[in-house]
Design an enzyme around this catalytic site. Structure first.
Site, PDB file in Angstrom:
ATOM      1  N   SER A  97      11.140  -8.474   9.538  1.00  0.00           N
ATOM      2  CA  SER A  97      10.570  -9.809   9.436  1.00  0.00           C
ATOM      3  C   SER A  97      11.682 -10.834   9.220  1.00  0.00           C
ATOM      4  O   SER A  97      12.785 -10.502   8.812  1.00  0.00           O
ATOM      5  CB  SER A  97       9.587  -9.861   8.263  1.00  0.00           C
ATOM      6  OG  SER A  97       8.651  -8.808   8.347  1.00  0.00           O
ATOM      7  N   GLY A  98      11.364 -12.081   9.501  1.00  0.00           N
ATOM      8  CA  GLY A  98      12.321 -13.145   9.234  1.00  0.00           C
ATOM      9  C   GLY A  98      12.843 -13.814  10.487  1.00  0.00           C
ATOM     10  O   GLY A  98      12.586 -13.376  11.612  1.00  0.00           O
ATOM     11  N   SER A  99      13.616 -14.874  10.289  1.00  0.00           N
ATOM     12  CA  SER A  99      14.045 -15.717  11.408  1.00  0.00           C
ATOM     13  C   SER A  99      15.070 -15.044  12.320  1.00  0.00           C
ATOM     14  O   SER A  99      15.114 -15.314  13.521  1.00  0.00           O
ATOM     15  CB  SER A  99      14.615 -17.031  10.865  1.00  0.00           C
ATOM     16  OG  SER A  99      15.703 -16.790   9.988  1.00  0.00           O
ATOM     17  N   THR A 100      15.906 -14.153  11.789  1.00  0.00           N
ATOM     18  CA  THR A 100      16.914 -13.501  12.621  1.00  0.00           C
ATOM     19  C   THR A 100      16.291 -12.437  13.518  1.00  0.00           C
ATOM     20  O   THR A 100      16.767 -12.171  14.626  1.00  0.00           O
ATOM     21  CB  THR A 100      18.006 -12.868  11.739  1.00  0.00           C
ATOM     22  OG1 THR A 100      18.451 -13.824  10.784  1.00  0.00           O
ATOM     23  CG2 THR A 100      19.197 -12.439  12.578  1.00  0.00           C
ATOM     24  N   ASP A 155      17.802 -11.339   2.655  1.00  0.00           N
ATOM     25  CA  ASP A 155      17.989 -12.598   1.931  1.00  0.00           C
ATOM     26  C   ASP A 155      19.390 -12.684   1.340  1.00  0.00           C
ATOM     27  O   ASP A 155      19.940 -13.768   1.194  1.00  0.00           O
ATOM     28  CB  ASP A 155      16.935 -12.733   0.825  1.00  0.00           C
ATOM     29  CG  ASP A 155      15.536 -12.828   1.399  1.00  0.00           C
ATOM     30  OD1 ASP A 155      15.321 -13.645   2.312  1.00  0.00           O
ATOM     31  OD2 ASP A 155      14.656 -12.074   0.953  1.00  0.00           O
ATOM     32  N   LYS A 159      15.650  -8.343  -0.363  1.00  0.00           N
ATOM     33  CA  LYS A 159      14.700  -8.711   0.670  1.00  0.00           C
ATOM     34  C   LYS A 159      13.369  -9.060   0.008  1.00  0.00           C
ATOM     35  O   LYS A 159      13.160  -8.750  -1.147  1.00  0.00           O
ATOM     36  CB  LYS A 159      14.510  -7.557   1.671  1.00  0.00           C
ATOM     37  CG  LYS A 159      15.750  -7.312   2.541  1.00  0.00           C
ATOM     38  CD  LYS A 159      15.586  -6.138   3.488  1.00  0.00           C
ATOM     39  CE  LYS A 159      14.366  -6.239   4.350  1.00  0.00           C
ATOM     40  NZ  LYS A 159      14.287  -7.498   5.131  1.00  0.00           N
ATOM     41  N   GLY A 217      10.089 -13.421   2.238  1.00  0.00           N
ATOM     42  CA  GLY A 217       8.889 -13.700   3.023  1.00  0.00           C
ATOM     43  C   GLY A 217       7.680 -12.884   2.599  1.00  0.00           C
ATOM     44  O   GLY A 217       6.671 -12.858   3.294  1.00  0.00           O
ATOM     45  N   GLU A 244       8.389  -3.627   4.728  1.00  0.00           N
ATOM     46  CA  GLU A 244       9.771  -3.571   5.205  1.00  0.00           C
ATOM     47  C   GLU A 244      10.476  -2.323   4.688  1.00  0.00           C
ATOM     48  O   GLU A 244      11.172  -1.629   5.441  1.00  0.00           O
ATOM     49  CB  GLU A 244      10.527  -4.822   4.771  1.00  0.00           C
ATOM     50  CG  GLU A 244      10.118  -6.082   5.509  1.00  0.00           C
ATOM     51  CD  GLU A 244      10.773  -7.339   4.956  1.00  0.00           C
ATOM     52  OE1 GLU A 244      10.818  -8.341   5.686  1.00  0.00           O
ATOM     53  OE2 GLU A 244      11.227  -7.326   3.798  1.00  0.00           O
TER      54      GLU A 244
END
Length: 238
Positions: free
Chosen positions: A30-33, A87, A97, A100, A106
């Protein structure tokens, strides 16, 4: 170089350099990357042979939007390779992490993976957990036990706070699994103390999972501000 370009570079390189021809079951974090990891997977000629296991609702959407096959961790408990963001990353590839609120899923997917690869931009690679990530360690807890867990966290020296949803929803954040998230500030955590802290957190009744990923990542792909790419490998000494 923009942060988005740094993320894209890390995501593409992680897929290109680590996805083996024999890999079929892929964990998607998950996440923007991770947007760029999934984008790259969706560009492969072999995309129809892949089954992607999401860690969150966001990851599921990314998989579907990129026309990749969707699977679930209860169908495939052996995952060839998993990609996820972080993070914060320390010098031994320990991670924080859960910013989010997807930490349980995860960690479940990462624990099922033969190889776990982290992708991030330069802001996350601080070398010391708690250095720049000042929101605290995310901890997923059963709603019935959150007050007891908060008390226990204070007793071991933490500064806990129940994560609130904010303006969009009254009350606490609720995870995809129906749990609450407590963010607990322990200050800077030296690499050689991360594992013991994680054990203390798990000893508290009501804690489902923590956002401390200890010794799980094999490599980290970091997109740097100047356009270069840093690849860190897991140390043999933890």
């Amino acid at each position: 170089m923009s942060i988005e370009n740094a993320k894209k570079q890390a995501g593409y390189a992680a897929v290109d350099q680590n996805l083996d021809p024999s890999d079929r079951i892929i964990g998607v974090g998950s996440g923007s990357t991770i947007v760029y990891v999934v984008e790259r997977l969706g560009q492969l000629n072999t995309k129809n042979d892949l089954i992607c296991i999401p860690t969150s609702f966001q990851a599921k959407q990314l998989i579907v939007e990129n026309s990749l096959r969707l699977g679930s961790v209860d169908e495939f408990t052996e995952i060839d390779i998993a990609f996820d963001g972080a993070d914060e990353i320390d010098s031994n590839l320990n991670l924080i992490k859960g910013g989010g609120a997807c930490l349980f899923q995860e960690k479940l997917v990462a624990s099922c993976a033969k190889r776990f690869i982290v992708v991030a931009d330069y802001r996350k690679n601080t070398g010391l957990l708690g250095k720049d990530w000042r929101n605290g360690v995310p901890i997923e807890v059963n709603p019935l036990a959150y007050k007891k867990v908060i008390k226990g966290l204070m007793e071991i020296g933490g500064k806990p706070a129940l994560r609130e949803a904010g303006a969009s929803k009254a009350g606490p954040v609720v995870t995809d699994n129906g749990n609450f998230v407590i963010d607990c500030d322990f200050g800077e955590v030296p690499s050689n103390q991360v594992q013991s802290l994680d054990a203390k957190l798990h000893s508290l009744v009501g804690v489902l999972e923590t956002g401390l990923f200890v010794g799980m990542a094999k490599k980290a792909y970091i997109g740097e501000e100047d356009g270069s790419l840093t690849i860190s490998k897991k140390s043999s000494k933890l």
